[in-house]
Design a protein around this motif. Structure first.
Motif, short mmCIF file in Angstrom:
data_model
loop_
_atom_site.label_atom_id
_atom_site.label_comp_id
_atom_site.label_asym_id
_atom_site.label_seq_id
_atom_site.Cartn_x
_atom_site.Cartn_y
_atom_site.Cartn_z
N MET A 1 1.09 -1.26 0.05
CA MET A 1 -0.27 -0.02 -0.11
C MET A 1 0.48 0.75 0.02
SD MET A 1 -4.40 0.02 1.14
CE MET A 1 -4.10 0.44 2.94
N ALA A 2 -0.25 2.62 -1.30
CA ALA A 2 1.30 3.38 -0.11
C ALA A 2 -0.11 4.59 -0.68
CB ALA A 2 1.84 3.65 -1.39
N VAL A 3 0.69 5.68 -0.63
CA VAL A 3 -0.58 7.12 -1.11
C VAL A 3 -1.12 7.03 -2.73
CG1 VAL A 3 -0.87 9.44 -0.90
CG2 VAL A 3 0.25 8.69 0.79
N ILE A 4 -2.03 7.14 -2.94
CA ILE A 4 -2.78 6.74 -4.73
C ILE A 4 -2.52 9.00 -4.92
CG2 ILE A 4 -4.39 6.69 -5.65
CD1 ILE A 4 -4.49 3.94 -4.34
N VAL A 5 -2.39 8.52 -5.60
CA VAL A 5 -2.18 10.12 -6.10
C VAL A 5 -2.43 10.36 -7.33
CG1 VAL A 5 -0.61 12.03 -6.90
CG2 VAL A 5 0.34 10.81 -4.74
N ARG A 6 -3.67 11.06 -7.44
CA ARG A 6 -4.09 11.65 -8.60
C ARG A 6 -3.65 12.63 -9.81
NH1 ARG A 6 -8.23 7.74 -9.55
NH2 ARG A 6 -8.67 8.52 -11.93
N ILE A 7 -3.05 12.14 -11.18
CA ILE A 7 -2.56 13.43 -11.17
C ILE A 7 -4.22 13.68 -13.01
CG2 ILE A 7 -0.52 13.53 -13.05
CD1 ILE A 7 0.00 12.57 -10.59
N PRO A 8 -3.60 14.81 -12.88
CA PRO A 8 -4.58 15.52 -14.17
C PRO A 8 -3.95 15.63 -14.80
CG PRO A 8 -3.19 17.62 -12.52
CD PRO A 8 -2.86 16.10 -11.62
N THR A 9 -4.98 15.34 -16.19
CA THR A 9 -5.12 15.19 -17.77
C THR A 9 -3.28 16.38 -17.96
OG1 THR A 9 -6.80 14.77 -18.15
CG2 THR A 9 -5.57 15.29 -19.81
N PRO A 10 -3.65 17.84 -17.94
CA PRO A 10 -2.01 18.45 -17.97
C PRO A 10 -0.88 18.77 -17.66
CG PRO A 10 -3.73 19.34 -16.74
CD PRO A 10 -4.48 18.65 -16.85
N GLN B 1 -0.59 14.83 -17.02
CA GLN B 1 0.06 13.17 -17.46
C GLN B 1 1.55 13.19 -18.14
OE1 GLN B 1 -3.22 11.50 -17.88
NE2 GLN B 1 -4.17 11.84 -16.01
N ARG B 2 1.35 14.35 -18.78
CA ARG B 2 2.65 13.91 -19.60
C ARG B 2 4.29 14.14 -18.99
NH1 ARG B 2 2.83 19.44 -23.20
NH2 ARG B 2 1.55 20.61 -21.73
N LEU B 3 4.28 14.11 -17.90
CA LEU B 3 4.92 14.25 -17.14
C LEU B 3 5.78 12.56 -16.03
CD1 LEU B 3 4.81 18.01 -15.32
CD2 LEU B 3 7.19 16.93 -17.19
N THR B 4 4.18 11.68 -16.29
CA THR B 4 4.11 10.90 -15.30
C THR B 4 4.04 9.77 -16.65
OG1 THR B 4 1.62 10.79 -15.21
CG2 THR B 4 3.03 11.69 -13.21
N GLN B 5 4.27 9.86 -17.37
CA GLN B 5 4.51 8.52 -18.88
C GLN B 5 2.74 8.40 -18.97
OE1 GLN B 5 6.63 7.43 -16.10
NE2 GLN B 5 7.90 9.41 -16.68
N GLY B 6 1.75 9.41 -18.92
CA GLY B 6 0.72 9.24 -19.32
C GLY B 6 -0.30 8.22 -18.24
N LYS B 7 0.71 8.37 -16.83
CA LYS B 7 -0.27 7.51 -15.47
C LYS B 7 -1.24 8.66 -14.49
CE LYS B 7 3.94 5.06 -14.62
NZ LYS B 7 4.67 4.89 -13.30
N GLU B 8 -2.89 7.99 -14.50
CA GLU B 8 -3.92 8.98 -14.22
C GLU B 8 -3.28 8.68 -12.66
OE1 GLU B 8 -8.27 8.58 -14.38
OE2 GLU B 8 -7.28 7.50 -16.03
N GLU B 9 -2.93 7.57 -12.25
CA GLU B 9 -2.46 7.26 -10.67
C GLU B 9 -0.80 6.98 -10.55
OE1 GLU B 9 -7.29 5.83 -9.17
OE2 GLU B 9 -5.00 4.34 -8.97
N ILE B 10 -0.67 7.88 -9.71
CA ILE B 10 0.90 6.88 -9.04
C ILE B 10 0.60 7.38 -7.54
CG2 ILE B 10 1.97 7.96 -11.23
CD1 ILE B 10 3.00 10.41 -9.33
N GLU B 11 1.84 6.61 -7.51
CA GLU B 11 1.78 5.68 -5.43
C GLU B 11 2.98 7.04 -5.09
OE1 GLU B 11 2.67 1.76 -4.92
OE2 GLU B 11 1.23 1.45 -5.74
N GLY B 12 2.64 7.22 -4.32
CA GLY B 12 3.35 8.66 -3.22
C GLY B 12 3.72 8.09 -1.86
N ARG B 13 4.32 8.64 -1.48
CA ARG B 13 5.21 8.87 0.01
C ARG B 13 4.13 8.97 0.84
NH1 ARG B 13 11.10 10.59 1.73
NH2 ARG B 13 10.05 11.75 2.46
N PRO B 14 3.65 8.05 2.42
CA PRO B 14 3.27 9.00 3.24
C PRO B 14 3.88 9.68 4.04
CG PRO B 14 3.39 6.46 3.79
CD PRO B 14 4.45 6.10 2.63
N GLY B 15 3.22 11.04 4.82
CA GLY B 15 4.08 11.92 5.32
C GLY B 15 2.92 13.86 5.77
N SER B 16 4.09 14.47 5.00
CA SER B 16 3.51 15.69 4.47
C SER B 16 2.91 15.77 3.57
CB SER B 16 3.65 16.50 5.33
OG SER B 16 5.01 17.01 4.62
#
Lengths: 155, 91
Positions: free
Chosen positions: B1-10, B12-27
């Protein structure tokens, strides 16, 4: 979702009328809203087909600017995702200036895939135009209005 | 499990087209700095000088972080963080 050719915005006459009605209701303040639907490719042209209009609240309540209420925007976008729809367009009104993106509209255009529909109420006859704004470049795009009884005519 | 990060369409070109990526817990800022390490450039699009940009809305689950602890809001495994560019304009 970006294509090389120009985007086409296709919406039902009733939806366009709803956008104009909303713009008039907010006058002299700016109205704003979202257009939910699907992007389809037809005759090699990417077309933004509108299925639903979301009238949003302009938290600035201003005659010269708008800022969509963030929570409403979030909930609308969530509903689109749940319904398998996409944000295909964004509309706002220009109560006192022509239907063309302002400098601020361009600098705050964060959705390059979407069609930006602008309704101008400056003249007696309402004017509406659509644009795509990509990397600060404004492109006028075609609007197709679909009559109530199917495609094409002014039914 | 991780933090789920939803990336907006604009973005997504920085996330190789991924709409959801995993993030690290914390602030929220830890999360953004961590994402910027994996997807260079994304941090600068979302924040400036350790603050979320004015025209970016960040939600944790269904709450705007401005009504939580802003950049100090803590996120944990399983939380969904949505990054949503504002829609605004004017003369």
């Amino acid at each position: 979702m970006q294509s090389s050719g120009p985007l086409v915005l296709r919406l039902k006459k009733a939806d366009l009328e709803a956008v104009i009605k909303h713009s008039r209701a907010e006058f002299p303040k700016e109205a704003c809203g979202l257009l939910s639907g699907k992007f389809i490719t037809e005759n090699s042209a990417l077309t933004a087909v509108v299925e639903k209009v979301y009238m949003m609240r302009n938290v600035e309540g201003s005659t010269v600017s708008y800022f969509m209420e963030p929570k409403e925007q979030f909930m609308a976008m969530k509903e689109m995702r749940v319904e398998g729809m996409e944000l295909v367009g964004i509309y706002h009104s220009h109560p006192g200036v022509p239907a063309y993106p302002s400098q601020k509209d361009v600098s705050l255009a964060f959705y390059p895939d979407a069609a930006y529909l602008i309704v101008s109420l400056m003249a007696q006859a309402v004017d509406f135009r659509a644009f795509q704004i990509i990397d600060a470049e404004i492109r006028g795009i075609e609007i197709q209005i679909i009559g109530d009884r199917g495609r094409g005519g002014d039914a | 499990m991780a933090v789920i990060v939803r990336i907006p369409t604009p973005l997504q070109r920085l996330t190789q087209g991924k709409e959801e990526i995993e993030g690290r817990p914390g602030s929220i800022m830890d999360l953004i700095n961590d994402l910027d390490g994996k997807y260079p450039g994304i941090g600068e699009r979302i924040s400036e000088g350790g603050k979320i940009r004015r025209f970016v809305n960040v939600y944790v689950n269904e709450e705007d972080i401005r009504f939580l602890k802003a950049e100090e809001t803590e996120v944990k495994d399983g939380d969904v963080v949505s990054i949503i560019p504002a829609i605004a304009g004017g003369i």
